[in-house]
Design an enzyme around this catalytic site. Structure first.
Site, PDB file in Angstrom:
ATOM      1  N   CYS A  82       0.687  11.049   4.106  1.00 55.23           N
ATOM      2  CA  CYS A  82       0.163   9.703   3.868  1.00 55.23           C
ATOM      3  C   CYS A  82       0.191   9.563   2.353  1.00 55.23           C
ATOM      4  O   CYS A  82      -0.225  10.493   1.640  1.00 55.23           O
ATOM      5  CB  CYS A  82      -1.254   9.579   4.396  1.00 55.23           C
TER       6      CYS A  82
ATOM      7  N   CYS B 218       4.684   3.807   2.724  1.00 50.40           N
ATOM      8  CA  CYS B 218       3.563   3.999   3.642  1.00 50.40           C
ATOM      9  C   CYS B 218       4.092   4.715   4.876  1.00 50.40           C
ATOM     10  O   CYS B 218       5.013   4.217   5.546  1.00 50.40           O
ATOM     11  CB  CYS B 218       3.003   2.632   4.035  1.00 50.40           C
TER      12      CYS B 218
HETATM   13  N1  DGL Z   1      -0.753   5.149   2.636  1.00 54.38           N
HETATM   14  C1  DGL Z   1      -0.425   4.839   3.974  1.00 54.38           C
HETATM   15  C2  DGL Z   1       0.329   5.933   4.681  1.00 54.38           C
HETATM   16  O1  DGL Z   1       1.128   6.574   4.029  1.00 54.38           O
HETATM   17  C3  DGL Z   1      -1.431   4.049   4.775  1.00 54.38           C
HETATM   18  C4  DGL Z   1      -2.781   4.631   4.919  1.00 54.38           C
HETATM   19  C5  DGL Z   1      -3.769   3.729   5.633  1.00 54.38           C
HETATM   20  O2  DGL Z   1      -3.963   2.588   5.204  1.00 54.38           O
HETATM   21  O3  DGL Z   1      -4.336   4.191   6.634  1.00 54.38           O
HETATM   22  O4  DGL Z   1       0.207   6.148   5.855  1.00 54.38           O
END
Ligand code: DGL
Length: 263
Positions: free
Chosen positions: A189, A79
């Site tokens: 993301c 993440c």
């Molecule tokens: N998939 C995550 C990232 O890479 C989190 C996205 C979220 O929940 O806003 O930032």
């Protein structure tokens, strides 16, 4: 840091706010098929990109504690938002190796033959400027343009990828990116690769970089205590297991529902 009590068959544990981290998980699993795996999707607290620093640190800390109890040998922060906001605060508190996506991939991004790099990410990642700061450590010449995409994570989690309103929301952000004429665009993301079919409508696929490709390779290179036989993979979520199973299908087909847990 000395990593004690780590057994070769201890699991490698992944987390994300939801299904995004599976874009990293499936790549690591292909490179290291003999390892055991845990995956936690913090779907109750999704989207992370709209949360405060205090909240994001608390979420990550609780997840690390859970993985500590499960005797994880390494934790992959699959993440960007948590890597940007929580990693630095917590990195020395645990007795396992922690791999944060942004800090792992920026040295590779900085070496690309690119003058202008656009980074599209969640509002919290963009606010932290972690991408531009990390890239500047390795290449101060590269121009890094950071653009938030507030709605994209929900589009993926709510499986609305092909709806006209979603396509419009993707297009709006890409138009902002395009106005800077970047050489490449980083999908910063882990949810965004799920949108590739829509992204491709507006720009050639080669324009986009999914940094999880570099991340998976770096994890493989760095992991020292290797297992020799795959035994299990186990998925957990903090809310809505059915939705997780459906939303994840584009990247990873779960054979059963993830277990619902409260941390
Ligand atoms: N998939 C995550 C990232 O890479 C989190 C996205 C979220 O929940 O806003 O930032």
């Amino acid at each position: 840091m000395e990593y004690k009590n780590i057994l070769k068959d201890s699991p490698i544990a992944f987390f994300d706010s939801g299904v995004g981290g599976l874009t990293v998980f499936e790549k690591v699993k292909k490179l290291l098929p003999q390892e055991n795996y845990l995956y936690f999707g913090d779907t109750k607290n999704m989207p992370y990109g709209e949360k405060t620093e205090e909240q994001l640190i608390e979420f990550a800390d609780n997840i690390f504690k859970f993985f500590e109890k499960k005797n994880a040998k390494a934790v992959v922060i699959a993440c960007n938002t948590s890597s940007a906001v929580a990693y630095e605060k917590l990195k020395d508190n645990y007795n396992f190796k922690i791999y944060p996506i942004i800090q792992s991939v920026c040295s590779t991004l900085a070496q690309l033959d690119v003058k202008k790099l656009c980074v599209i990410a969640t509002p919290a990642t963009i606010k932290s400027h972690t991408y531009s700061k990390e890239i500047a450590k390795y290449n101060s010449e590269m121009e890094v343009i950071e653009i938030p995409a507030p709605n994209w994570v929900r589009i993926v989690e709510e499986h609305r990828i092909n709806q006209p309103q979603s396509i419009e929301q993707v297009k709006e952000i890409l138009e902002i990116a395009q106005s800077y004429s970047p050489d490449k665009i980083v999908l910063a993301c882990t949810h965004y690769p799920y949108l590739m079919d829509v992204l491709k409508k507006f720009m050639p696929e080669e324009k986009f970089i999914d940094p999880s490709v570099f991340f998976a390779q770096n994890i493989k290179k760095d992991l020292t205590v290797l297992n020799d036989k795959f035994e299990y993979e186990k998925f957990y979520v903090s809310a809505d297991p059915e939705n997780f199973k459906t939303a994840s299908e584009l990247f990873y087909k779960l054979t059963e529902l993830p277990e619902l847990i409260t941390l």
